[in-house]
Design a protein around this motif. Structure first.
Motif, PDB file in Angstrom:
ATOM      1  N   PHE A 106       0.836  -1.201   0.000  1.00 17.11           N
ATOM      2  CA  PHE A 106       0.000   0.000   0.000  1.00 17.11           C
ATOM      3  C   PHE A 106       0.874   1.255   0.000  1.00 17.11           C
ATOM      4  O   PHE A 106       0.560   2.242  -0.647  1.00 17.11           O
ATOM      5  CB  PHE A 106      -0.947   0.007   1.206  1.00 17.11           C
ATOM      6  N   TYR A 107       1.963   1.185   0.715  1.00 16.20           N
ATOM      7  CA  TYR A 107       2.927   2.284   0.723  1.00 16.20           C
ATOM      8  C   TYR A 107       3.486   2.497  -0.685  1.00 16.20           C
ATOM      9  O   TYR A 107       3.526   3.626  -1.187  1.00 16.20           O
ATOM     10  CB  TYR A 107       4.038   1.958   1.721  1.00 16.20           C
ATOM     11  N   ASP A 108       3.878   1.393  -1.326  1.00 20.88           N
ATOM     12  CA  ASP A 108       4.393   1.490  -2.696  1.00 20.88           C
ATOM     13  C   ASP A 108       3.355   2.075  -3.648  1.00 20.88           C
ATOM     14  O   ASP A 108       3.669   2.922  -4.481  1.00 20.88           O
ATOM     15  CB  ASP A 108       4.826   0.113  -3.203  1.00 20.88           C
ATOM     16  N   ALA A 109       2.115   1.613  -3.533  1.00 17.67           N
ATOM     17  CA  ALA A 109       1.052   2.119  -4.403  1.00 17.67           C
ATOM     18  C   ALA A 109       0.809   3.600  -4.160  1.00 17.67           C
ATOM     19  O   ALA A 109       0.605   4.374  -5.106  1.00 17.67           O
ATOM     20  CB  ALA A 109      -0.238   1.324  -4.184  1.00 17.67           C
ATOM     21  N   THR A 110       0.858   4.015  -2.901  1.00 16.34           N
ATOM     22  CA  THR A 110       0.655   5.423  -2.570  1.00 16.34           C
ATOM     23  C   THR A 110       1.760   6.282  -3.175  1.00 16.34           C
ATOM     24  O   THR A 110       1.490   7.316  -3.794  1.00 16.34           O
ATOM     25  CB  THR A 110       0.614   5.623  -1.043  1.00 16.34           C
TER      26      THR A 110
ATOM     27  N   THR B 164      -4.242   0.829  -9.945  1.00 15.54           N
ATOM     28  CA  THR B 164      -3.870   0.849  -8.527  1.00 15.54           C
ATOM     29  C   THR B 164      -4.865   0.048  -7.696  1.00 15.54           C
ATOM     30  O   THR B 164      -4.474  -0.757  -6.844  1.00 15.54           O
ATOM     31  CB  THR B 164      -3.796   2.302  -8.012  1.00 15.54           C
ATOM     32  N   MET B 165      -6.154   0.248  -7.946  1.00 13.79           N
ATOM     33  CA  MET B 165      -7.166  -0.505  -7.193  1.00 13.79           C
ATOM     34  C   MET B 165      -7.059  -2.001  -7.494  1.00 13.79           C
ATOM     35  O   MET B 165      -7.214  -2.828  -6.586  1.00 13.79           O
ATOM     36  CB  MET B 165      -8.564   0.017  -7.515  1.00 13.79           C
ATOM     37  N   ASP B 166      -6.803  -2.352  -8.746  1.00 13.92           N
ATOM     38  CA  ASP B 166      -6.652  -3.765  -9.089  1.00 13.92           C
ATOM     39  C   ASP B 166      -5.453  -4.378  -8.360  1.00 13.92           C
ATOM     40  O   ASP B 166      -5.530  -5.496  -7.858  1.00 13.92           O
ATOM     41  CB  ASP B 166      -6.492  -3.939 -10.603  1.00 13.92           C
ATOM     42  N   PHE B 167      -4.360  -3.634  -8.304  1.00  9.25           N
ATOM     43  CA  PHE B 167      -3.180  -4.104  -7.582  1.00  9.25           C
ATOM     44  C   PHE B 167      -3.502  -4.332  -6.102  1.00  9.25           C
ATOM     45  O   PHE B 167      -3.168  -5.372  -5.528  1.00  9.25           O
ATOM     46  CB  PHE B 167      -2.038  -3.084  -7.735  1.00  9.25           C
ATOM     47  N   LEU B 168      -4.174  -3.358  -5.492  1.00 12.15           N
ATOM     48  CA  LEU B 168      -4.482  -3.480  -4.061  1.00 12.15           C
ATOM     49  C   LEU B 168      -5.490  -4.589  -3.789  1.00 12.15           C
ATOM     50  O   LEU B 168      -5.359  -5.325  -2.797  1.00 12.15           O
ATOM     51  CB  LEU B 168      -4.975  -2.141  -3.517  1.00 12.15           C
TER      52      LEU B 168
ATOM     53  N   TRP C  66     -10.595  -5.553   2.045  1.00  8.55           N
ATOM     54  CA  TRP C  66     -11.073  -5.927   0.716  1.00  8.55           C
ATOM     55  C   TRP C  66     -12.477  -5.383   0.492  1.00  8.55           C
ATOM     56  O   TRP C  66     -12.770  -4.824  -0.568  1.00  8.55           O
ATOM     57  CB  TRP C  66     -11.062  -7.447   0.560  1.00  8.55           C
ATOM     58  N   LYS C  67     -13.359  -5.527   1.478  1.00 14.01           N
ATOM     59  CA  LYS C  67     -14.741  -5.033   1.349  1.00 14.01           C
ATOM     60  C   LYS C  67     -14.769  -3.524   1.155  1.00 14.01           C
ATOM     61  O   LYS C  67     -15.539  -3.010   0.341  1.00 14.01           O
ATOM     62  CB  LYS C  67     -15.576  -5.410   2.579  1.00 14.01           C
ATOM     63  N   LYS C  68     -13.966  -2.799   1.891  1.00 15.33           N
ATOM     64  CA  LYS C  68     -13.941  -1.341   1.783  1.00 15.33           C
ATOM     65  C   LYS C  68     -13.422  -0.911   0.409  1.00 15.33           C
ATOM     66  O   LYS C  68     -14.003  -0.033  -0.245  1.00 15.33           O
ATOM     67  CB  LYS C  68     -13.068  -0.737   2.889  1.00 15.33           C
ATOM     68  N   LEU C  69     -12.347  -1.516  -0.052  1.00 12.97           N
ATOM     69  CA  LEU C  69     -11.806  -1.161  -1.361  1.00 12.97           C
ATOM     70  C   LEU C  69     -12.770  -1.562  -2.475  1.00 12.97           C
ATOM     71  O   LEU C  69     -12.951  -0.810  -3.440  1.00 12.97           O
ATOM     72  CB  LEU C  69     -10.438  -1.820  -1.573  1.00 12.97           C
ATOM     73  N   ASP C  70     -13.433  -2.701  -2.326  1.00 17.46           N
ATOM     74  CA  ASP C  70     -14.421  -3.129  -3.315  1.00 17.46           C
ATOM     75  C   ASP C  70     -15.587  -2.142  -3.382  1.00 17.46           C
ATOM     76  O   ASP C  70     -16.109  -1.854  -4.456  1.00 17.46           O
ATOM     77  CB  ASP C  70     -14.924  -4.534  -2.986  1.00 17.46           C
ATOM     78  N   LYS C  71     -15.969  -1.594  -2.240  1.00 15.47           N
ATOM     79  CA  LYS C  71     -17.038  -0.591  -2.202  1.00 15.47           C
ATOM     80  C   LYS C  71     -16.663   0.607  -3.085  1.00 15.47           C
ATOM     81  O   LYS C  71     -17.467   1.093  -3.881  1.00 15.47           O
ATOM     82  CB  LYS C  71     -17.279  -0.133  -0.769  1.00 15.47           C
ATOM     83  N   TYR C  72     -15.430   1.074  -2.945  1.00 15.37           N
ATOM     84  CA  TYR C  72     -14.989   2.221  -3.740  1.00 15.37           C
ATOM     85  C   TYR C  72     -14.783   1.853  -5.206  1.00 15.37           C
ATOM     86  O   TYR C  72     -14.988   2.673  -6.095  1.00 15.37           O
ATOM     87  CB  TYR C  72     -13.734   2.845  -3.129  1.00 15.37           C
ATOM     88  N   TYR C  73     -14.392   0.628  -5.464  1.00 17.53           N
ATOM     89  CA  TYR C  73     -14.254   0.157  -6.850  1.00 17.53           C
ATOM     90  C   TYR C  73     -15.618   0.207  -7.536  1.00 17.53           C
ATOM     91  O   TYR C  73     -15.747   0.681  -8.663  1.00 17.53           O
ATOM     92  CB  TYR C  73     -13.702  -1.268  -6.861  1.00 17.53           C
ATOM     93  N   ILE C  74     -16.637  -0.262  -6.840  1.00 21.88           N
ATOM     94  CA  ILE C  74     -18.000  -0.252  -7.388  1.00 21.88           C
ATOM     95  C   ILE C  74     -18.476   1.181  -7.623  1.00 21.88           C
ATOM     96  O   ILE C  74     -19.173   1.458  -8.606  1.00 21.88           O
ATOM     97  CB  ILE C  74     -18.953  -1.029  -6.456  1.00 21.88           C
ATOM     98  N   LEU C  75     -18.085   2.113  -6.763  1.00 19.00           N
ATOM     99  CA  LEU C  75     -18.488   3.511  -6.931  1.00 19.00           C
ATOM    100  C   LEU C  75     -17.919   4.138  -8.210  1.00 19.00           C
ATOM    101  O   LEU C  75     -18.470   5.122  -8.709  1.00 19.00           O
ATOM    102  CB  LEU C  75     -18.080   4.339  -5.713  1.00 19.00           C
ATOM    103  N   THR C  76     -16.848   3.580  -8.746  1.00 20.50           N
ATOM    104  CA  THR C  76     -16.295   4.128  -9.991  1.00 20.50           C
ATOM    105  C   THR C  76     -17.259   3.940 -11.164  1.00 20.50           C
ATOM    106  O   THR C  76     -17.128   4.633 -12.168  1.00 20.50           O
ATOM    107  CB  THR C  76     -14.931   3.500 -10.346  1.00 20.50           C
TER     108      THR C  76
END
Length: 172
Positions: A34-38, A54-58, A83-93
């Motif tokens: 996550f640090y690397d992605a940031t 980036t989201m796919d990587f995370l 995973w659930k939190k990031l998936d929530k934001y992925y869906i918002l895209t």
């Protein structure tokens, strides 16, 4: 009797500290990606086409973590909730086609990223969103530039003379 209790208590405390330290080491190790992605997505050069990769990587890191730590009482729930939190934001895209447009219009990615990294059943929807976005936002603003004007070389005495000669030939 009191001395027995304090000896037991300090041993218990040491065990707890040891387990907490191990949990934090696992968490720190997991969070390095996550640090690397940031770091890779910050700065003036960071643009919106980096969102999906980036989201796919995370998400991939979370998937691996969910498998690796499925029986870990500390890391397992961390990976699942992350995973659930990031998936929530992925869906918002999906609310805005801008993310797809940015990715597709980036020369580095184009449609190849989506075609090679997304589930095949997502692709028709992404292409449909991109088409609708083009038609509603940009197609009406497209202008046509006459090819001769757009490609005209800089004017000089010879080019002016050449244009006059060519125009006389066309008139004849």
């Amino acid at each position: 009797m009191l001395s027995d209790y304090s000896a037991c208590n300090s041993t218990r405390t040491l065990r707890i500290c040891y387990h907490l330290r191990k949990d934090f080491e696992k968490l720190q190790s997991f969070l390095f990606c996550f640090y690397d992605a940031t770091l890779s997505t910050e700065s003036r050069g960071a643009t919106i086409e980096r969102v999906f990769p980036t989201m796919d990587f995370l998400l991939e890191q979370f998937e691996d973590g969910k498998k690796k730590y499925k029986n870990d009482i500390f890391m397992g729930p961390c990976c699942n909730s992350g995973w659930k939190k990031l998936d929530k934001y992925y869906i918002l895209t999906e609310r805005s086609p801008v993310y797809i447009a940015a990715l597709v219009l980036c020369p580095q990615w184009k449609w190849e990223y989506i075609d090679n990294n997304w589930p095949t059943h997502w692709i028709p929807s992404a292409k449909s969103q991109m088409q609708e976005f083009w038609e509603s936002e940009y197609q009406s603003t497209a202008i046509s530039v006459p090819l001769a004007t757009a490609m005209a070389p800089p004017q000089n005495a010879f080019r002016q003379w050449q244009r006059i000669i060519l125009s006389k030939l066309i008139v004849q």
